[in-house]
Every structure is written in structure tokens, then in C-alpha cells.
Write a protein that holds these residues in place. Sequence first.
Motif, mmCIF file in Angstrom:
data_model
loop_
_atom_site.group_PDB
_atom_site.id
_atom_site.type_symbol
_atom_site.label_atom_id
_atom_site.label_comp_id
_atom_site.label_asym_id
_atom_site.label_seq_id
_atom_site.Cartn_x
_atom_site.Cartn_y
_atom_site.Cartn_z
ATOM 1 N N MET A 1 -13.441 3.535 14.087
ATOM 2 C CA MET A 1 -14.816 3.297 13.674
ATOM 3 C C MET A 1 -15.759 3.605 14.842
ATOM 4 S SD MET A 1 -16.054 0.080 11.486
ATOM 5 C CE MET A 1 -16.174 -1.154 12.762
ATOM 6 N N LEU B 1 -7.333 3.205 7.868
ATOM 7 C CA LEU B 1 -8.428 2.519 7.187
ATOM 8 C C LEU B 1 -8.035 2.072 5.777
ATOM 9 C CD1 LEU B 1 -11.297 4.871 8.401
ATOM 10 C CD2 LEU B 1 -10.565 2.697 9.379
ATOM 11 N N ASN B 2 -6.876 2.516 5.294
ATOM 12 C CA ASN B 2 -6.415 2.090 3.967
ATOM 13 C C ASN B 2 -5.566 0.828 4.004
ATOM 14 O OD1 ASN B 2 -6.747 5.302 3.402
ATOM 15 N ND2 ASN B 2 -7.147 4.020 1.617
ATOM 16 N N HIS C 1 -4.635 -2.940 3.956
ATOM 17 C CA HIS C 1 -5.293 -4.109 3.360
ATOM 18 C C HIS C 1 -5.115 -5.378 4.183
ATOM 19 C CE1 HIS C 1 -6.272 -2.896 -0.948
ATOM 20 N NE2 HIS C 1 -5.755 -1.817 -0.428
ATOM 21 N N LYS D 1 -8.264 0.693 13.513
ATOM 22 C CA LYS D 1 -9.483 0.700 12.688
ATOM 23 C C LYS D 1 -10.713 0.593 13.585
ATOM 24 C CE LYS D 1 -7.690 -1.568 8.512
ATOM 25 N NZ LYS D 1 -7.616 -2.828 7.780
ATOM 26 N N PHE E 1 -15.551 3.739 5.219
ATOM 27 C CA PHE E 1 -15.144 2.479 5.841
ATOM 28 C C PHE E 1 -16.361 1.786 6.467
ATOM 29 C CE2 PHE E 1 -13.308 -0.006 9.384
ATOM 30 C CZ PHE E 1 -12.321 -0.700 8.714
ATOM 31 N N VAL E 2 -17.161 2.563 7.192
ATOM 32 C CA VAL E 2 -18.346 2.002 7.844
ATOM 33 C C VAL E 2 -19.376 1.571 6.791
ATOM 34 C CG1 VAL E 2 -20.303 2.572 9.340
ATOM 35 C CG2 VAL E 2 -17.998 3.232 10.014
ATOM 36 N N ALA F 1 -7.373 8.371 11.205
ATOM 37 C CA ALA F 1 -8.587 7.989 10.457
ATOM 38 C C ALA F 1 -8.819 8.984 9.329
ATOM 39 C CB ALA F 1 -9.790 7.937 11.397
ATOM 40 N N VAL F 2 -7.841 9.117 8.453
ATOM 41 C CA VAL F 2 -7.898 10.081 7.348
ATOM 42 C C VAL F 2 -7.572 9.342 6.057
ATOM 43 C CG1 VAL F 2 -7.197 12.041 8.769
ATOM 44 C CG2 VAL F 2 -5.454 10.618 7.689
ATOM 45 N N ALA F 3 -7.716 10.040 4.918
ATOM 46 C CA ALA F 3 -7.282 9.437 3.649
ATOM 47 C C ALA F 3 -5.798 9.104 3.778
ATOM 48 C CB ALA F 3 -7.516 10.424 2.513
ATOM 49 N N TRP G 1 -15.895 7.323 15.445
ATOM 50 C CA TRP G 1 -16.664 8.013 14.401
ATOM 51 C C TRP G 1 -18.156 7.831 14.644
ATOM 52 C CZ3 TRP G 1 -20.006 6.423 10.416
ATOM 53 C CH2 TRP G 1 -20.309 7.429 9.473
ATOM 54 N N LEU G 2 -18.549 6.598 14.991
ATOM 55 C CA LEU G 2 -19.974 6.339 15.226
ATOM 56 C C LEU G 2 -20.470 7.143 16.427
ATOM 57 C CD1 LEU G 2 -20.075 2.485 14.555
ATOM 58 C CD2 LEU G 2 -21.133 4.287 13.167
ATOM 59 N N VAL H 1 0.840 -1.197 0.000
ATOM 60 C CA VAL H 1 0.000 0.000 0.000
ATOM 61 C C VAL H 1 0.881 1.256 0.000
ATOM 62 C CG1 VAL H 1 -1.853 1.239 1.179
ATOM 63 C CG2 VAL H 1 -1.894 -1.242 1.113
ATOM 64 N N THR I 1 -11.254 3.052 -4.146
ATOM 65 C CA THR I 1 -10.003 2.588 -3.531
ATOM 66 C C THR I 1 -9.050 2.047 -4.590
ATOM 67 O OG1 THR I 1 -11.304 1.981 -1.606
ATOM 68 C CG2 THR I 1 -9.071 1.103 -1.713
ATOM 69 N N MET J 1 -8.895 6.317 3.350
ATOM 70 C CA MET J 1 -10.346 6.114 3.322
ATOM 71 C C MET J 1 -10.978 6.819 4.516
ATOM 72 S SD MET J 1 -12.424 2.517 3.324
ATOM 73 C CE MET J 1 -11.852 1.908 1.760
ATOM 74 N N SER J 2 -12.092 7.472 4.280
ATOM 75 C CA SER J 2 -12.748 8.179 5.388
ATOM 76 C C SER J 2 -13.499 7.179 6.260
ATOM 77 C CB SER J 2 -13.731 9.200 4.830
ATOM 78 O OG SER J 2 -14.810 8.520 4.217
ATOM 79 N N PRO J 3 -13.679 7.510 7.535
ATOM 80 C CA PRO J 3 -14.433 6.600 8.407
ATOM 81 C C PRO J 3 -15.826 6.335 7.864
ATOM 82 C CG PRO J 3 -13.380 8.320 9.708
ATOM 83 C CD PRO J 3 -13.143 8.672 8.267
ATOM 84 N N ASP K 1 0.550 8.892 0.052
ATOM 85 C CA ASP K 1 0.093 9.487 1.317
ATOM 86 C C ASP K 1 -0.173 8.447 2.410
ATOM 87 O OD1 ASP K 1 -2.152 8.319 0.239
ATOM 88 O OD2 ASP K 1 -3.506 9.996 0.694
ATOM 89 N N ARG L 1 -7.595 4.816 -6.757
ATOM 90 C CA ARG L 1 -6.646 5.627 -5.998
ATOM 91 C C ARG L 1 -5.308 4.887 -5.864
ATOM 92 N NH1 ARG L 1 -3.607 8.126 -4.350
ATOM 93 N NH2 ARG L 1 -3.468 9.847 -2.879
ATOM 94 N N GLU L 2 -5.383 3.576 -5.704
ATOM 95 C CA GLU L 2 -4.150 2.818 -5.468
ATOM 96 C C GLU L 2 -3.435 2.430 -6.755
ATOM 97 O OE1 GLU L 2 -5.309 -0.425 -2.971
ATOM 98 O OE2 GLU L 2 -5.415 0.829 -1.190
#
Lengths: 256, 108
Positions: free
Chosen positions: A246, A216-217, A219, A242, B6-7, A210-212, A249-250, A174, B71, B1-3, A180, B74-75
Motif C-alpha cells: 500500500m 491483498l486478497n 482475509h 499489505k 485495496f486503498v 500486490a496483484v490480483a 503504491w501510494l 481463499v 471480491t 485485488m489491485s492496490p 490464482d 470472484r471468490e
Amino acid sequence: MTQQGADRPAPPSPAMLDVEIWRGGQEGHYEDFRVPRDENQTVLDVVTYVQRHLAPALAYRFACRVGMCGSCAMTVNGRPRWTCRTHVARVIEGGRMRIAPLRNLPVIRDLVTDMSTFFDKWQAARGRFVGTEGADAGVGHEPARVRPASPERREADAAIECINCAVCYAACDVVSWREDYLGPAALNRAWAAWNDVRDDDRTGVLRAVAVAGGCLNCHTHQSCTEHCPVALSPTHSIAGLKRASMQAWLRGELKS
Amino acid sequence: MSPANFVLQRATALIMAPLVIAHLILIIAAVQGGLTGEEILARTRGSLGWGVFYGLFVLAAAVHAGIGLQTILREWTNLAKQPVTIASHGFMVLLIVLGGRAVYAVIA
Ligand code: SF4
Ligand code: SF4
Ligand code: FES
């Protein structure tokens, strides 16, 4: 005492090792060297021999030679490794060895890479401690009590022994796909920071990761975990981030 | 990826899993039972239940695929953020339209 050895055959010449070493910067070529083979020889020993006897201008990094400092990582026969603790016998293929700089980092010269992005990403992932701020910080505060057996302490313990060698960073696909992506080491560090219950802004860690290009990116390839020389599991740490991100965020905690 | 993505990605996967299984059981049962196309349509036409079932399926699949495509682009490509967003959102809308037409055809 009897005289021995007058007509004994000469000792066999030492076995030789064929080594190819990357020369140049981002553009360059492999140069061939022959190095005497030695029992218990490490890859770093081989590189040092080449620099001392065959190519004095060869650039490479090392410091501790005992697996503490994390400065000697290189690509050996296609895999990222700490060279001071890697025995030639374990990695040699058909009597040959190919040594290159670490992947995913710009090459400065020969085996030396520019690691600034790697360390900048540690900062971006907020892998540092944030204490209580203000003039009275710490004054009159009860010292925090962190039980050694608490889940947070155990998680932090498991992630803390990183030597910043960037082996995982070189092993991660990745990272090679997205410039980034914060990468396994920085995220592993962030997980240790998030598990420090004394930290005054733990949610800040999650906001940073938890950003681009953040946790969360990932694998979950586990290539980082497979290659980490000190047997850490950045994959496990990232899975924790993660989950925590999550949940935060929720609960609406990630809005800045 | 934004939360949020992801959710959403995980939520849509959770929604699709039972729907896929139900759909597979359904088509096998229908074929084994020897139902003709007319007989199937007679059961689905005007049925709010089947409309919701397949409507949900189409929505979940479109959102899931849209985020996945984003995704991958982007990759694996050098495309900038905007074209990636346009392509993935466009793909999502396309799936909703095509899927929506199919659902409409068996329900209405
Ligand atoms: S588990 Fe995540 S961080 Fe580790 S190599 Fe795979 S993608 Fe990279
Ligand atoms: S996590 Fe392991 S491989 Fe990655 S920098 Fe730290 S010690 Fe090196
Ligand atoms: S030289 Fe310090 S870890 Fe290898």
C-alpha cells in the motif's frame, strides 16, 4: 528361581485402531483398516503399518520422519497436519481416524498430491533472492552489514523456518475459492525476501505480490497460522506485505 | 485485488465510519426532539452542507459496496473477470443513482 507364568493369563491382545484411508485419485473412496494401537504411535506410523502389512500399493510421501522435510502432510480427521510429528493420541476421535490427502491440491493417488501449483506460486511470489547483477557483481563490494537486531532481520528470521509442507495452503479458504491466490506459504516466503536488505530488487517482490490473487486478497482468517506445524504466522507476514504494498503504491513505486 | 481497490476500500470505510455515527445521532436527536418531516425538510432544503454530507455518504457507500461485491463474486462464483466487473460496476452505479435521488429529494 521359581518357574512363573505357566498358568498366567495370556497377554491381552493389543488394542486396535480403526483407520479409514483415502484410496484412488481425485475420485475415490475410503478404505477401512485395523491397525494395532501402540503408545507414542504417530499418524505416519499408522500409514506405514498399513502399507507394509495390509495394502502394499498404498501411495504416500515421507522422507525425514522428524519434522524437517515437509513431505508427509495429510488431512487427519478433517485437519491438515504433518503426520510424522502428530501423535495418534492427540487426534483420535472415538477410537477412529480418517486420513485423506491434503486439500486444495490435485490428488495423484491415495495420499499423494500434486504439489506443482504450490511451488509454482512460490516462484510467482518472487520468493527468491535477487543479487546485484553484472560482470562485476560482488567484486569489490563491501559485504552488506545486517544487524541481527534490525527490524528487517527480525521479520525475516520469524518467517524463514518454513518447511514447505503446504499445511497452511490446505487450511486456507481463499485458496479453495480462487485458483490464482498465491497462498500463505508463498506470501510468507515473499515477506522474508522483502525483508532481506541485501536484495537488489525489493520493490520487485511487492510488484509480484500486490496483484490480483496476491497478498491483498488475504482475509486474515488466520487458519494458516492456526495450522502451521512450526508455528509460523503467514497472517502476520501477509499483513506486512499489505502495508508495504500500500505504501509503495501510494508512492507510485509499483508502476512497472 | 489491485492496490488501487485495496486503498479505495479502506479509504471509503474511513470516510463512512464518522458519517454513519453522525447520521445515527442525527436521526435519534430529530426523533427525540419531535421534529416533523416538514420541519426536517425545511432545514435540509437548499443546504449545501447536508448535500455534501449525504452526497459523500452515498459515494463512499457505493464504491465500498462495489469493490466488496467484486471480491465476493470472484471468490464465490465461477464468473469470469468481465461479468464480475460489469456486475460490480453496475451495482455501484445503481447505488449512486438511488442514493443520489434520495439526497436530491431532501436537498432540492
Ligand atoms: S490469513 Fe490469509 S493466507 Fe492465512 S488462511 Fe487466512 S486468508 Fe489464507
Ligand atoms: S508456513 Fe508453516 S504450514 Fe505453511 S508451508 Fe511453511 S511450515 Fe508448512
Ligand atoms: S516426514 Fe519429513 S516432515 Fe514429516
